[in-house]
Design a protein around this motif. Structure first.
Motif, PDB file in Angstrom:
ATOM      1  N   VAL A  26       0.741  -1.203   0.190  1.00  0.00           N
ATOM      2  CA  VAL A  26      -0.332   0.062  -0.131  1.00  0.00           C
ATOM      3  C   VAL A  26       1.521   1.303   0.010  1.00  0.00           C
ATOM      4  O   VAL A  26       2.106   1.585   0.658  1.00  0.00           O
ATOM      5  CB  VAL A  26      -1.077   0.347   1.288  1.00  0.00           C
ATOM      6  CG1 VAL A  26      -1.779   0.899   1.690  1.00  0.00           C
ATOM      7  CG2 VAL A  26      -2.128  -1.349   0.865  1.00  0.00           C
ATOM      8  N   GLY A  27       0.339   2.221  -1.309  1.00  0.00           N
ATOM      9  CA  GLY A  27       1.238   3.637  -1.095  1.00  0.00           C
ATOM     10  C   GLY A  27      -0.079   4.600  -0.678  1.00  0.00           C
ATOM     11  O   GLY A  27      -0.801   4.374  -1.402  1.00  0.00           O
ATOM     12  N   GLN A  28       0.767   5.350  -0.314  1.00  0.00           N
ATOM     13  CA  GLN A  28       0.204   6.772   0.221  1.00  0.00           C
ATOM     14  C   GLN A  28       0.172   7.992  -0.969  1.00  0.00           C
ATOM     15  O   GLN A  28       1.488   8.068  -0.880  1.00  0.00           O
ATOM     16  CB  GLN A  28       0.068   7.426   2.149  1.00  0.00           C
ATOM     17  CG  GLN A  28      -1.173   7.926   1.691  1.00  0.00           C
ATOM     18  CD  GLN A  28      -1.203   8.487   3.198  1.00  0.00           C
ATOM     19  OE1 GLN A  28      -1.319   7.481   4.387  1.00  0.00           O
ATOM     20  NE2 GLN A  28      -2.176   9.563   4.026  1.00  0.00           N
ATOM     21  N   GLY A  29      -0.499   8.785  -1.404  1.00  0.00           N
ATOM     22  CA  GLY A  29      -0.292   9.590  -2.374  1.00  0.00           C
ATOM     23  C   GLY A  29      -0.687  10.988  -1.713  1.00  0.00           C
ATOM     24  O   GLY A  29      -1.237  10.942  -0.705  1.00  0.00           O
ATOM     25  N   GLU A  30      -1.420  12.375  -2.100  1.00  0.00           N
ATOM     26  CA  GLU A  30      -1.541  13.171  -1.448  1.00  0.00           C
ATOM     27  C   GLU A  30      -3.276  13.161  -0.872  1.00  0.00           C
ATOM     28  O   GLU A  30      -3.643  13.189   0.270  1.00  0.00           O
ATOM     29  CB  GLU A  30      -1.223  14.370  -2.173  1.00  0.00           C
ATOM     30  CG  GLU A  30       0.460  14.717  -2.332  1.00  0.00           C
ATOM     31  CD  GLU A  30       0.421  16.648  -2.363  1.00  0.00           C
ATOM     32  OE1 GLU A  30      -1.181  17.302  -2.335  1.00  0.00           O
ATOM     33  OE2 GLU A  30       1.088  16.583  -2.702  1.00  0.00           O
TER      34      GLU A  30
END
Length: 64
Positions: A26-30
């Motif tokens: 899982v990756g979080q962008g803005e």
């Protein structure tokens, strides 16, 4: 949503995955959360709005 939305993301695997490579990252962008296959991270990313991801996690934790 574009790949650029997640380009600065730090991807992480679940602590429950242990040493197994059969899991997702899982990756979080803005404003977007990305989910990808840890074995093949260049194969594509499922991108969802951060608000939808938050609702999903809330549903998981309250359904127990």
């Amino acid at each position: 949503m574009t790949d650029a939305d997640l380009s600065v993301s730090q991807w992480r695997k679940s602590t429950r995955s242990g040493s197994s490579s059969d899991c997702v990252e899982v990756g979080q962008g803005e404003q977007v959360i990305g989910v990808r296959d840890s074995k093949n991270p260049t194969a594509g990313t499922l991108a969802v709005a951060a608000s939808a991801w938050s609702a999903f996690l809330t549903m998981l934790t309250t359904s127990r």
